[in-house]
Write a protein that holds these residues in place. Structure first.
Motif, mmCIF file in Angstrom:
data_model
loop_
_atom_site.group_PDB
_atom_site.id
_atom_site.type_symbol
_atom_site.label_atom_id
_atom_site.label_comp_id
_atom_site.label_asym_id
_atom_site.label_seq_id
_atom_site.Cartn_x
_atom_site.Cartn_y
_atom_site.Cartn_z
ATOM 1 N N ASP A 145 0.870 -1.175 0.000
ATOM 2 C CA ASP A 145 0.000 0.000 0.000
ATOM 3 C C ASP A 145 0.904 1.222 0.000
ATOM 4 N N VAL A 146 0.841 1.962 -1.100
ATOM 5 C CA VAL A 146 1.745 3.091 -1.320
ATOM 6 C C VAL A 146 0.911 4.353 -1.482
ATOM 7 N N GLU A 147 1.450 5.461 -1.005
ATOM 8 C CA GLU A 147 0.806 6.761 -1.186
ATOM 9 C C GLU A 147 1.701 7.638 -2.053
ATOM 10 N N LEU A 148 1.128 8.168 -3.118
ATOM 11 C CA LEU A 148 1.815 9.085 -4.019
ATOM 12 C C LEU A 148 1.513 10.516 -3.574
ATOM 13 N N VAL A 149 2.565 11.302 -3.353
ATOM 14 C CA VAL A 149 2.432 12.691 -2.926
ATOM 15 C C VAL A 149 2.999 13.567 -4.037
ATOM 16 N N VAL A 150 2.187 14.492 -4.528
ATOM 17 C CA VAL A 150 2.545 15.320 -5.681
ATOM 18 C C VAL A 150 2.383 16.782 -5.305
ATOM 19 N N VAL A 151 3.340 17.601 -5.714
ATOM 20 C CA VAL A 151 3.249 19.042 -5.529
ATOM 21 C C VAL A 151 3.584 19.711 -6.861
ATOM 22 N N PRO A 152 2.814 20.671 -7.309
ATOM 23 C CA PRO A 152 3.145 21.355 -8.568
ATOM 24 C C PRO A 152 4.488 22.068 -8.475
ATOM 25 N N ARG A 153 5.185 22.118 -9.593
ATOM 26 C CA ARG A 153 6.472 22.803 -9.627
ATOM 27 C C ARG A 153 6.317 24.280 -9.274
ATOM 28 N N THR A 154 5.174 24.863 -9.628
ATOM 29 C CA THR A 154 4.969 26.285 -9.341
ATOM 30 C C THR A 154 4.961 26.549 -7.837
ATOM 31 N N THR A 155 4.506 25.567 -7.051
ATOM 32 C CA THR A 155 4.486 25.752 -5.595
ATOM 33 C C THR A 155 5.887 25.858 -5.032
ATOM 34 N N LEU A 156 6.789 24.959 -5.493
ATOM 35 C CA LEU A 156 8.170 25.038 -5.027
ATOM 36 C C LEU A 156 8.869 26.260 -5.582
ATOM 37 N N ASP A 157 8.510 26.662 -6.815
ATOM 38 C CA ASP A 157 9.095 27.891 -7.358
ATOM 39 C C ASP A 157 8.663 29.099 -6.534
ATOM 40 N N ALA A 158 7.391 29.114 -6.113
ATOM 41 C CA ALA A 158 6.916 30.208 -5.259
ATOM 42 C C ALA A 158 7.618 30.187 -3.908
ATOM 43 N N LEU A 159 7.872 28.974 -3.383
ATOM 44 C CA LEU A 159 8.595 28.859 -2.126
ATOM 45 C C LEU A 159 9.996 29.431 -2.261
ATOM 46 N N ALA A 160 10.651 29.125 -3.371
ATOM 47 C CA ALA A 160 11.995 29.664 -3.594
ATOM 48 C C ALA A 160 11.944 31.180 -3.757
ATOM 49 N N GLY A 161 10.847 31.679 -4.337
ATOM 50 C CA GLY A 161 10.735 33.123 -4.499
ATOM 51 C C GLY A 161 10.508 33.828 -3.178
#
Length: 378
Positions: free
Chosen positions: A155-171
């Motif tokens: 039983d596996v859980e896939l966790v996905v975050v849009p690239r724009t979210t991490l780009d906003a975090l870096a910004g």
């Protein structure tokens, strides 16, 4: 986890389907013999710093195997240098992970064969197009194993975050772009999921803590001897600390008894002071009884106050101008006087008055001599 343990785990998993579970059980059994401090020093326990924004504040927590402890909460933004100076060198040496809120990620449950455990990241990468509305090049992802089923599947859980979210975090915190070892996400209860959504090439690389110990394997016998002596010394130190703790507890109890005795004395002195104050003023019942006898009919009181040796009366009366004369000559108060001018009340057709007087000291109680104390003339 160090490189040699990663290689060993992958090799063992290829040798047998159940090797991964055996390795986890064997590792937990060995770690149970080591004190938590040694596990941390040897790099065998997962300890990291979690950073996440709470409004305009930056919260810093220490995550030790899922147990999160708040270290500091400081205004945002902050640079890595400021945080390192705040935490000190020991805590700053831990890997820093940014914690995303639960609504920032997309989670999907999957059921995969046990053989997929060796290449879990590659396998779930092909499921992104089917399980999410994104393509693989639009997101960063990671997967975690939730449990092992009896039929051999995972039983596996896939966790996905849009690239724009991490780009906003870096910004938002560009200074942290090269100082983070990973990006995790919180679940609905606010607890970290234990994934790393940061691409491997963007993660901060830290020195393997096991490298120093690998070079000291040849001196295992000396280390064991030193460890035994150190353990003996630590036992003596622990005994001294326990004795000191007992002394501190006894001293604290003595201080507590002294404070309680002083508090009791203060209460006794305070009670005696109030008794003396009450003895110097007539009781309110006597004052009220005296007023009831002296105030004429047609007089109503709206306020009766005894404060600081001062008697104050506010009310309505048919004969307000004669109240001063009626209240004079009492043994309970002196110098009665009207304060301000009399004001007529249209509703009751009476005069509103405010009258004050000074309370006199209460008369000393009369003592009667008993027969045995009387002086008899010859």
């Amino acid at each position: 986890m160090t490189a040699w343990r990663d290689n060993f785990q992958k090799t063992a998993t290829r040798m047998a389907p159940g090797a991964r579970g055996f390795w986890a059980w064997w590792r937990r059994s060995l770690l149970a013999w080591l004190p938590p401090r040694w596990q941390q020093q040897l790099g065998l326990s997962r300890v990291r710093l979690l950073l996440w924004r709470n409004g305009e504040m930056l919260r810093i927590e220490r995550d030790a195997a899922g147990q999160c402890v708040l270290l500091a909460e400081i205004p945002w933004p902050q640079s890595p240098g400021d945080v390192e100076a705040l935490l000190g060198p020991r805590l700053s040496a831990l890997p820093c992970h940014w914690l995303l809120p639960a609504h920032s990620v997309l989670r999907r449950g999957l059921r995969l064969p046990a053989a997929a455990a060796t290449r879990l990241g590659d396998v779930v990468g092909f499921e992104i197009d089917r399980q999410t509305p994104f393509t693989a090049d639009q997101v960063h992802f990671d997967a975690r194993v939730i449990g092992h089923r009896e039929d051999g599947q995972l039983d596996v859980e896939l966790v996905v975050v849009p690239r724009t979210t991490l780009d906003a975090l870096a910004g938002q915190g560009g200074a942290w772009k090269g100082a983070l070892a990973g990006v995790d996400a919180a679940d609905a209860q606010g607890l970290p999921l234990g994934v790393n959504l940061l691409p491997p090439q963007a993660r901060q690389q830290r020195r393997d803590p096991m490298q120093r110990w690998n070079r000291l394997l040849a001196l295992a016998a000396v280390v064991a001897l030193v460890g035994g002596g150190w353990q003996l010394l630590d036992n003596r130190r622990q005994a001294a600390r326990n004795l000191q703790a007992q002394v501190d507890v006894a001293a604290q109890r003595a201080r507590t008894v002294g404070e309680q005795r002083q508090q009791l004395q203060d209460l006794v002195d305070g009670a005696a002071f109030f008794d003396r104050q009450r003895a110097q003023r007539p009781p309110a019942v006597e004052v009220w009884n005296e007023l009831s006898q002296r105030l004429p009919d047609g007089t109503w009181l709206e306020k009766f106050s005894l404060e600081g040796g001062q008697l104050q009366l506010i009310g309505l009366s048919d004969s307000a101008s004669s109240l001063v004369g009626r209240l004079e000559g009492s043994r309970l108060w002196r110098t009665p006087a009207l304060t301000g001018v009399l004001q007529g009340d249209d509703g009751s057709r009476r005069d509103r008055f405010t009258l004050t007087a000074e309370l006199q000291a209460a008369p000393a109680p009369r003592t009667e001599a008993v027969d045995g104390d009387a002086t008899h003339a010859p």
